[in-house]
Design a protein around this motif. Sequence first.
Motif, mmCIF file in Angstrom:
data_model
loop_
_atom_site.group_PDB
_atom_site.id
_atom_site.type_symbol
_atom_site.label_atom_id
_atom_site.label_comp_id
_atom_site.label_asym_id
_atom_site.label_seq_id
_atom_site.Cartn_x
_atom_site.Cartn_y
_atom_site.Cartn_z
ATOM 1 N N LEU A 287 -21.063 -125.396 16.661
ATOM 2 C CA LEU A 287 -22.068 -124.684 16.259
ATOM 3 C C LEU A 287 -22.193 -123.302 17.011
ATOM 4 C CD1 LEU A 287 -23.882 -123.647 14.360
ATOM 5 C CD2 LEU A 287 -25.760 -124.954 15.522
ATOM 6 N N THR B 72 -24.509 -128.172 8.671
ATOM 7 C CA THR B 72 -25.132 -126.951 9.077
ATOM 8 C C THR B 72 -24.498 -125.899 8.363
ATOM 9 O OG1 THR B 72 -25.533 -127.946 11.254
ATOM 10 C CG2 THR B 72 -25.814 -125.422 10.916
ATOM 11 N N SER B 73 -25.464 -125.027 7.439
ATOM 12 C CA SER B 73 -25.041 -124.144 6.747
ATOM 13 C C SER B 73 -25.449 -122.674 7.554
ATOM 14 C CB SER B 73 -26.055 -123.891 5.242
ATOM 15 O OG SER B 73 -27.238 -124.256 5.517
ATOM 16 N N THR C 90 -29.296 -120.535 10.412
ATOM 17 C CA THR C 90 -28.822 -121.654 10.158
ATOM 18 C C THR C 90 -30.050 -122.744 9.333
ATOM 19 O OG1 THR C 90 -29.653 -123.066 12.012
ATOM 20 C CG2 THR C 90 -27.596 -122.110 12.422
ATOM 21 N N ARG D 121 -29.984 -126.890 6.966
ATOM 22 C CA ARG D 121 -29.159 -128.056 6.786
ATOM 23 C C ARG D 121 -28.540 -128.149 5.547
ATOM 24 N NH1 ARG D 121 -32.759 -132.964 9.313
ATOM 25 N NH2 ARG D 121 -32.586 -132.240 11.523
ATOM 26 N N THR E 267 -23.428 -131.882 13.048
ATOM 27 C CA THR E 267 -22.924 -130.834 13.556
ATOM 28 C C THR E 267 -22.758 -130.980 15.290
ATOM 29 O OG1 THR E 267 -23.477 -129.671 11.821
ATOM 30 C CG2 THR E 267 -22.749 -128.542 13.609
#
Length: 117
Positions: free
Chosen positions: A8, A30-31, A23, A25, A3
């Motif tokens: 981000l 990136t979630s 956040t 992984r 990312t």
Amino acid sequence: MATDPEFLNHALDLFSDLGRIRTGRMFGGTSLYVDDAMFAVIFGDALYMKADKPLAAEYAGAGSQPFQYDTKSGIRTIPGLTSLPDSAMDDPDEALFWARKSLIPAQKAAAKRAKSK
């Protein structure tokens, strides 16, 4: 694909009115979470939103595409993740509109996971 930190930060700015965003992984990306609900994922410089079947249709109507990736046996489509409409990428109000919609299936999925534990 890692990312991009600037991307981000842009996403976090777009969704800042949702409250505290955590956040994590996810598959090299990136979630993004609100509480335990993952509502979006960043892969490279693309932002994908959580969607159930009806919401995925709404996203498609706005020009969004489901997340896809190549495998040895062909392209795999993940219908539960769909791109944020291009028009929302620079419009925090529109981005929030979609994020709030994506939080609904995200919260349902989080509740289901919590219940099964």
